[in-house]
Design an enzyme around this catalytic site. Structure first.
Site, PDB file in Angstrom:
ATOM      1  N   LYS A  41       0.877  -1.168   0.000  1.00  0.00           N
ATOM      2  CA  LYS A  41       0.000   0.000   0.000  1.00  0.00           C
ATOM      3  C   LYS A  41       0.921   1.226   0.000  1.00  0.00           C
ATOM      4  O   LYS A  41       2.017   1.189   0.565  1.00  0.00           O
ATOM      5  CB  LYS A  41      -0.854  -0.052   1.275  1.00  0.00           C
ATOM      6  CG  LYS A  41      -1.668   1.178   1.559  1.00  0.00           C
ATOM      7  CD  LYS A  41      -3.133   0.979   1.200  1.00  0.00           C
ATOM      8  CE  LYS A  41      -3.945   2.261   1.347  1.00  0.00           C
ATOM      9  NZ  LYS A  41      -4.393   2.823   0.067  1.00  0.00           N
ATOM     10  N   ASN A 123       4.206   6.280  -6.798  1.00  0.00           N
ATOM     11  CA  ASN A 123       2.788   6.499  -7.090  1.00  0.00           C
ATOM     12  C   ASN A 123       2.588   7.985  -7.379  1.00  0.00           C
ATOM     13  O   ASN A 123       2.318   8.767  -6.481  1.00  0.00           O
ATOM     14  CB  ASN A 123       1.929   6.035  -5.900  1.00  0.00           C
ATOM     15  CG  ASN A 123       0.454   6.199  -6.174  1.00  0.00           C
ATOM     16  OD1 ASN A 123       0.056   6.646  -7.249  1.00  0.00           O
ATOM     17  ND2 ASN A 123      -0.378   5.845  -5.204  1.00  0.00           N
ATOM     18  N   CYS A 126      -2.061   8.701  -8.110  1.00  0.00           N
ATOM     19  CA  CYS A 126      -3.264   8.472  -7.321  1.00  0.00           C
ATOM     20  C   CYS A 126      -4.244   9.606  -7.573  1.00  0.00           C
ATOM     21  O   CYS A 126      -3.906  10.769  -7.358  1.00  0.00           O
ATOM     22  CB  CYS A 126      -2.948   8.388  -5.833  1.00  0.00           C
ATOM     23  SG  CYS A 126      -4.457   8.332  -4.836  1.00  0.00           S
ATOM     24  N   LYS A 160       4.748   4.572 -11.576  1.00  0.00           N
ATOM     25  CA  LYS A 160       3.373   4.138 -11.881  1.00  0.00           C
ATOM     26  C   LYS A 160       2.600   5.260 -12.561  1.00  0.00           C
ATOM     27  O   LYS A 160       2.430   6.341 -11.999  1.00  0.00           O
ATOM     28  CB  LYS A 160       2.659   3.679 -10.608  1.00  0.00           C
ATOM     29  CG  LYS A 160       1.268   3.088 -10.876  1.00  0.00           C
ATOM     30  CD  LYS A 160       0.791   2.283  -9.690  1.00  0.00           C
ATOM     31  CE  LYS A 160      -0.612   1.765  -9.861  1.00  0.00           C
ATOM     32  NZ  LYS A 160      -1.029   0.962  -8.708  1.00  0.00           N
ATOM     33  N   GLY A 212     -10.817  -2.625 -12.082  1.00  0.00           N
ATOM     34  CA  GLY A 212     -11.576  -3.859 -12.308  1.00  0.00           C
ATOM     35  C   GLY A 212     -11.684  -4.190 -13.790  1.00  0.00           C
ATOM     36  O   GLY A 212     -11.182  -3.453 -14.648  1.00  0.00           O
ATOM     37  N   GLY A 260      -4.719  -6.453  -9.171  1.00  0.00           N
ATOM     38  CA  GLY A 260      -5.203  -5.503  -8.170  1.00  0.00           C
ATOM     39  C   GLY A 260      -6.554  -5.874  -7.602  1.00  0.00           C
ATOM     40  O   GLY A 260      -6.671  -6.740  -6.730  1.00  0.00           O
TER      41      GLY A 260
END
Lengths: 285, 263
Positions: A41, A123, A126, A160, A212, A260
């Site tokens: 995380k 990251n 985000c 990322k 997803g 993920g």
């Protein structure tokens, strides 16, 4: 064996940041050392409370989240979470986020001292933090952050990327030119859901990141575009729910993949995906 | 915790939109405690992506039962499943209700159920019965035809009182009003502990009544969650002291005193 920067992975399957906690949450469901790598995380310098509730919402074949990088901060991470990760026996990649290049650099410097940290994922993408724009939406800012981190550590750097851009290849090139060893993509797509009964957004943050299976075709296209245009390894992700999905990313040019959202649906799914890819590789050769 | 493929032994409508599903789930049945829950994958494919959390209604002889209400797409698909089919079930999850050690003498607790919140309290009442403890049970329902599990509680030796919103049976109004009445009449043991599960507004009023009268109260919360195992951080519950807990991992049962009810 998969090589990414200085990392040597036993297989191409990693778990994506923010979907696997700090690995311990999943110890009952799979043999953690079988994972190619664990990406933690995202960690920040100071602890963050994250966004107000509700933070997540189901969408057709996907989910929208606006967690807001809730975490205990770098020192607590190193003291409380890293010792467990270090003992697993697989590569540990720590995801970090800062408000500017200097914060990213301080985080990287701190992690550079930790032997059990094998790599750092930046990251910069985000979508759920209160800032003017994402680092990953600006070529110069991307370059600046990666360059600062490169100066702070010799460990493998993975940048990322955000899909919420016009030219993802351009950003990927900036990251690589600044010294990133690899890029991982895609982070979530900025999205929104409205409850027609309350006439209000379903997330307290109004918008959130969509992930997803619903994002897979777009993610795959972006991975393919980036992979054919840069020399560094690409780590592909976006809606992988099965070995077949993962193989599509590998065929699109990714050297490794990250799983993920699927971890939330089926906590032991990565082992199945690893087996499936292995079977496919053997069949092919 | 385990993620198992469980065969559906039965899945039937109880009344209204309430259904009961019984699963062959030896591991979960063996380890389940009252107040814990499971995550069920209601649909195959990915369109309905998340599992759905259900509190465990009963766990015995290798089987678990869940009493659930059809409220959306996931539960609708689940309600159409037939016995013999399999579902993925993850559990047992979370911490259950806090019970005193079996040997301790303690006053009869008060169980307060609202709507589908009745489900975990039956498991609790039956566990209490094993310890020869007979609770007072207050059941709240919208109307008399939707009162759940009255017989189950009575079978467990409980003193059952009913409240209906439309005054069709028992106390006229919310179950919180019924609790006030029970307290006013002094018809409960001193120092009784309250266990509560129901809609949020109901749990809020029950918690504040308990606070006012110095009764310890545990509430079982329901939150939207993706994983159920403490990874997604989607089910955060704020405590009065500002601490953040997870409904899935630290709950779903919380000490009402510690909760920040304004959230």
């Amino acid at each position: 064996m998969i090589t990414i920067g200085k990392l040597k992975l036993k297989n191409p399957v990693m778990v994506a940041s923010g979907t696997f906690g700090y690995a311990r949450e999943f110890e009952d469901f799979l043999d953690l050392k079988k994972l190619g790598a664990i990406v933690t995380k995202t960690i920040t310098l100071k602890p963050r409370q994250g966004n107000p509730m509700p933070r997540i919402c189901e969408t057709a074949s996907g989910m929208l989240n606006a967690i807001g990088l809730q975490n205990e901060g770098i020192e607590n991470f190193i003291n409380e979470k890293l010792p467990y990760l270090a003992k697993i026996g697989t590569s540990v990649i720590v995801s970090i986020s800062g408000n500017n290049a200097e914060e990213f650099s301080r985080l990287a410097k701190r992690l550079d001292k930790e032997k059990s940290v094998d790599g750092i994922e930046l990251n910069i993408s985000c979508p759920n933090i209160q800032a003017k724009g994402l680092v990953a939406q600006c070529p110069d800012a991307t370059y600046e952050v990666v360059e600062a981190v490169r100066k702070a550590t010799d460990k493998t750097i993975i940048t990322k990327l955000s899909p919420n851009v016009t030219d993802i290849v351009g950003i990927a090139k900036c990251a690589c030119n600044a010294g990133s060893d690899a890029v991982s993509l895609v982070n979530t797509f900025l999205g929104m859901v409205i409850d027609i009964n309350t006439e209000k957004p379903k997330l307290a943050n109004v918008t959130g990141g969509l992930s997803g299976p619903c994002i897979k075709p777009i993610a795959l296209r972006m991975v393919w575009e980036v992979a054919k245009n840069i020399d560094k390894p690409v780590i592909g992700m976006g809606g992988i729910m099965s070995a077949e999905d993962a193989i599509e990313f590998l065929l699109a040019g990714a050297k490794a993949v990250q799983v993920g959202t699927a971890n939330f649906v089926e906590p032991g799914i990565c082992e199945k995906i690893i087996k499936g890819i292995d079977k496919w590789t053997k069949k092919k050769s | 915790m385990k993620d198992i493929k469980a065969t559906i032994l039965s899945n039937v409508k109880v009344k209204g939109d309430y259904y009961k599903i019984i699963l062959d789930a030896v591991y979960i049945a063996k380890h389940a405690k009252p107040g814990q829950f499971v995550q069920v994958r209601c649909a195959s494919g990915t369109e309905i992506l998340f599992r759905r959390p259900f509190s465990i209604h009963r766990a015995r002889s290798g089987k678990i039962e869940m009493l659930y209400e059809v409220v959306g797409k996931g539960t609708e698909v689940l309600s159409c499943k037939r016995s013999g089919e399999c579902v993925d079930v993850l559990g047992p999850l979370g911490n259950g209700f806090t019970l005193l050690p079996p040997s301790t003498l303690h006053p009869s607790p008060i169980l307060i159920a609202g709507g589908i919140g009745t489900a975990p309290l039956v498991f609790l009442a039956e566990e209490l019965a094993k310890r020869k403890i007979k609770p007072i049970v207050l059941i709240g329902a919208r109307t008399k035809s939707l009162i759940l599990c009255e017989k189950d509680f009575k079978k467990a030796g409980a003193d059952v009182k009913i409240a209906t919103d439309d005054a069709s049976r028992g106390y006229k109004g919310f179950v919180s009003g019924l609790l006030e009445e029970v307290i006013k009449k002094g018809k409960y043991s001193q120092g009784a502990k309250v266990y509560c599960c129901g809609p949020d507004p109901m749990m809020k009023s029950i918690a504040s009544i308990c606070l006012k009268h110095g009764l310890k109260c545990e509430v079982s919360l329901e939150e939207t969650m993706a994983c159920g195992i403490g990874a997604c951080l989607g089910c955060v519950v704020k405590l009065k002291n500002g601490e953040q807990k997870l409904a899935c991992k630290d709950g779903p049962v919380f000490d009402a005193e510690k909760l920040s009810l304004e959230q």
